[in-house]
Scaffold this motif. Structure first.
Motif, PDB file in Angstrom:
ATOM      1  N   LEU A  49       0.832  -1.206   0.000  1.00  0.00           N
ATOM      2  CA  LEU A  49       0.000   0.000   0.000  1.00  0.00           C
ATOM      3  C   LEU A  49       0.865   1.255   0.000  1.00  0.00           C
ATOM      4  N   ALA A  50       1.927   1.254   0.778  1.00  0.00           N
ATOM      5  CA  ALA A  50       2.827   2.414   0.802  1.00  0.00           C
ATOM      6  C   ALA A  50       3.494   2.617  -0.553  1.00  0.00           C
ATOM      7  N   GLN A  51       3.856   1.529  -1.224  1.00  0.00           N
ATOM      8  CA  GLN A  51       4.462   1.635  -2.553  1.00  0.00           C
ATOM      9  C   GLN A  51       3.487   2.270  -3.544  1.00  0.00           C
ATOM     10  N   LYS A  52       2.224   1.860  -3.497  1.00  0.00           N
ATOM     11  CA  LYS A  52       1.227   2.419  -4.409  1.00  0.00           C
ATOM     12  C   LYS A  52       0.972   3.892  -4.113  1.00  0.00           C
ATOM     13  N   ARG A  53       0.894   4.227  -2.841  1.00  0.00           N
ATOM     14  CA  ARG A  53       0.640   5.620  -2.483  1.00  0.00           C
ATOM     15  C   ARG A  53       1.839   6.499  -2.820  1.00  0.00           C
ATOM     16  N   ASN A  54       3.035   5.956  -2.720  1.00  0.00           N
ATOM     17  CA  ASN A  54       4.227   6.714  -3.080  1.00  0.00           C
ATOM     18  C   ASN A  54       4.231   7.075  -4.563  1.00  0.00           C
ATOM     19  N   ALA A  55       3.650   6.187  -5.392  1.00  0.00           N
ATOM     20  CA  ALA A  55       3.620   6.435  -6.837  1.00  0.00           C
ATOM     21  C   ALA A  55       2.419   7.251  -7.279  1.00  0.00           C
ATOM     22  N   GLY A  56       1.362   7.313  -6.444  1.00  0.00           N
ATOM     23  CA  GLY A  56       0.129   7.933  -6.910  1.00  0.00           C
ATOM     24  C   GLY A  56      -0.380   9.110  -6.113  1.00  0.00           C
ATOM     25  N   THR A  57       0.372   9.604  -5.143  1.00  0.00           N
ATOM     26  CA  THR A  57      -0.073  10.751  -4.350  1.00  0.00           C
ATOM     27  C   THR A  57       0.856  11.943  -4.580  1.00  0.00           C
ATOM     28  N   PRO A  58       0.351  13.165  -4.390  1.00  0.00           N
ATOM     29  CA  PRO A  58       1.191  14.350  -4.626  1.00  0.00           C
ATOM     30  C   PRO A  58       2.421  14.421  -3.730  1.00  0.00           C
ATOM     31  N   HIS A  59       2.326  13.897  -2.502  1.00  0.00           N
ATOM     32  CA  HIS A  59       3.486  13.981  -1.608  1.00  0.00           C
ATOM     33  C   HIS A  59       4.439  12.806  -1.780  1.00  0.00           C
ATOM     34  N   GLY A  60       4.154  11.914  -2.742  1.00  0.00           N
ATOM     35  CA  GLY A  60       5.038  10.785  -2.993  1.00  0.00           C
ATOM     36  C   GLY A  60       6.277  11.185  -3.782  1.00  0.00           C
ATOM     37  N   TYR A  61       7.264  10.300  -3.799  1.00  0.00           N
ATOM     38  CA  TYR A  61       8.537  10.567  -4.473  1.00  0.00           C
ATOM     39  C   TYR A  61       8.658   9.821  -5.790  1.00  0.00           C
ATOM     40  N   GLY A  62       7.721   8.914  -6.078  1.00  0.00           N
ATOM     41  CA  GLY A  62       7.787   8.172  -7.330  1.00  0.00           C
ATOM     42  C   GLY A  62       8.995   7.249  -7.397  1.00  0.00           C
TER      43      GLY A  62
END
Length: 376
Positions: A49-62
């Motif tokens: 879940l953290a990996q998905k949110r990192n790729a799909g949220t504005p505060h993520g780093y991709g």
């Protein structure tokens, strides 16, 4: 290394690296790397879940990832200390507001957030215009004897930070689950045939409600299957004008040349138009991904939401050197600039003046041939 997402005060979230083999439990308090110190937050997500949110949220780093780390799990004494720090946030905001009034600055301090180790105090504010608060930040650095950071936010971000109950009786979507605050304009309300009364379609922040976008794709897809309102089509009764469409009951209201109004099913209308020799175009159902791409045109046509001039700068002052004020670009402003730059429409420089094949705009003729390669 495991990636975990940590939540802080005001719905602020960030991603950190966890070095231990066993992941920390959700909602556990952890001590993480912060600006020149440490901060305390709550584990919000980890694993897939953290990996998905990192790729799909504005505060993520991709794909770039983060280098900040979680140092350890917080002890009960550290959690108690964090609770005591939260009680000091409102006092800090009130004291800072007094300095704002004494400097006659037109700005509203919305929230204050102490870093857990008290090495930094962040103040969030809203303003209709750009504010020069360099003097204020020096005074605050001298008053609180710590590093001061002033961040300007929009009214929708303010509602997200402060949280509350919406007109639907539930918690704000922006505070509870909405990952990104996308622009909403009147075109979304018009497509859904909603009232354009601002008091009925605006949220607590004074802007159009975020939930207006939730069903917009359905309306965009459905209306493509119907003839446009106001269009004249040929049926077995001759030429008739489309008055309105009912996308839920699959009905179309028509008005004939004699003024007679009738309501007919969309399937029957297609049969009549085909029998008249002018069949209606059949539009295939739009896939959700394609529909989302098409509805993004609304964002490009009118990014209406933030009328106030949000500064692209964050002003920082240190207590050890209050006379030295540091200006840095906010991460939100940098990400916005990266997202908006490819879609920006640039106007023509000089219009059509002196373009090949056209004479000067003053009406005179210019017979000088263009230079033939090699020399200029």
């Amino acid at each position: 290394m495991h990636l975990i997402e940590v939540a802080f005060k005001g719905n602020r979230k960030d991603f950190f690296l966890w070095e231990a083999d066993e992941l920390p439990p959700l909602k556990a308090a952890v001590i993480v790397d912060a600006d020149r110190g440490e901060d305390l937050g709550i584990v919000h997500a980890h694993g897939e879940l953290a990996q998905k949110r990192n790729a799909g949220t504005p505060h993520g780093y991709g794909e770039a990832g983060t280098t900040k780390k979680v140092r350890r799990l917080a002890t009960p004494d550290e959690v108690k200390r964090a609770d005591e720090m939260r009680a000091l946030n409102e006092d800090a905001r009130r004291r800072a507001m007094e300095r704002v009034k004494s400097n006659a600055l037109v700005m509203k301090l919305s929230d204050a957030e102490w870093q857990w180790d008290r090495k930094k105090l962040t103040l969030y504010f809203t303003a209709d215009k750009r504010v020069d608060f360099r003097t204020l930040v020096r005074e605050l650095a001298s008053m609180f004897r710590t590093r001061i950071e002033l961040k300007q936010i929009g009214v929708r971000d303010e509602a997200k930070r402060l949280d509350g109950i919406g007109r639907c009786g539930r918690q704000y979507c922006s505070s509870s689950w909405l990952p990104e605050l996308r622009p909403v304009n009147l075109g979304v309300a018009k497509d859904q045939r909603l009232s354009l009364n601002p008091s009925q379609i605006s949220g607590a922040c004074g802007r159009l409600m975020c939930c207006l976008r939730y069903e917009h794709e359905f309306y965009v897809q459905s209306r493509k299957r119907f003839p446009k309102e106001g269009k004249i089509i040929k049926t077995k009764r001759g030429e008739e004008k489309v008055v309105s469409n009912d996308i839920f009951r699959e009905r179309v209201m028509l008005r004939g040349e004699d003024g007679e109004v009738r309501t007919i099913l969309l399937a029957e209308l297609r049969e009549e138009a085909e029998a008249a020799g002018v069949p209606l175009p059949i539009i295939a159902a739009v896939t959700p991904s394609r529909a989302s791409e098409e509805t993004e045109a609304i964002d490009e046509i009118g990014e209406v939401e933030e009328d106030e001039a949000i500064s692209d700068e964050v002003i920082i002052a240190d207590a050890q050197a209050p006379d030295v004020v540091e200006t840095v670009a906010s991460s939100a402003a940098q990400s916005d600039a990266r997202e908006r730059r490819p879609n920006r429409r640039r106007g023509r420089r000089g219009g059509r003046r002196n373009r090949p094949g056209r004479g000067p705009r003053d009406g005179s003729s210019d017979s000088t041939p263009p230079p033939q390669g090699g020399e200029s």
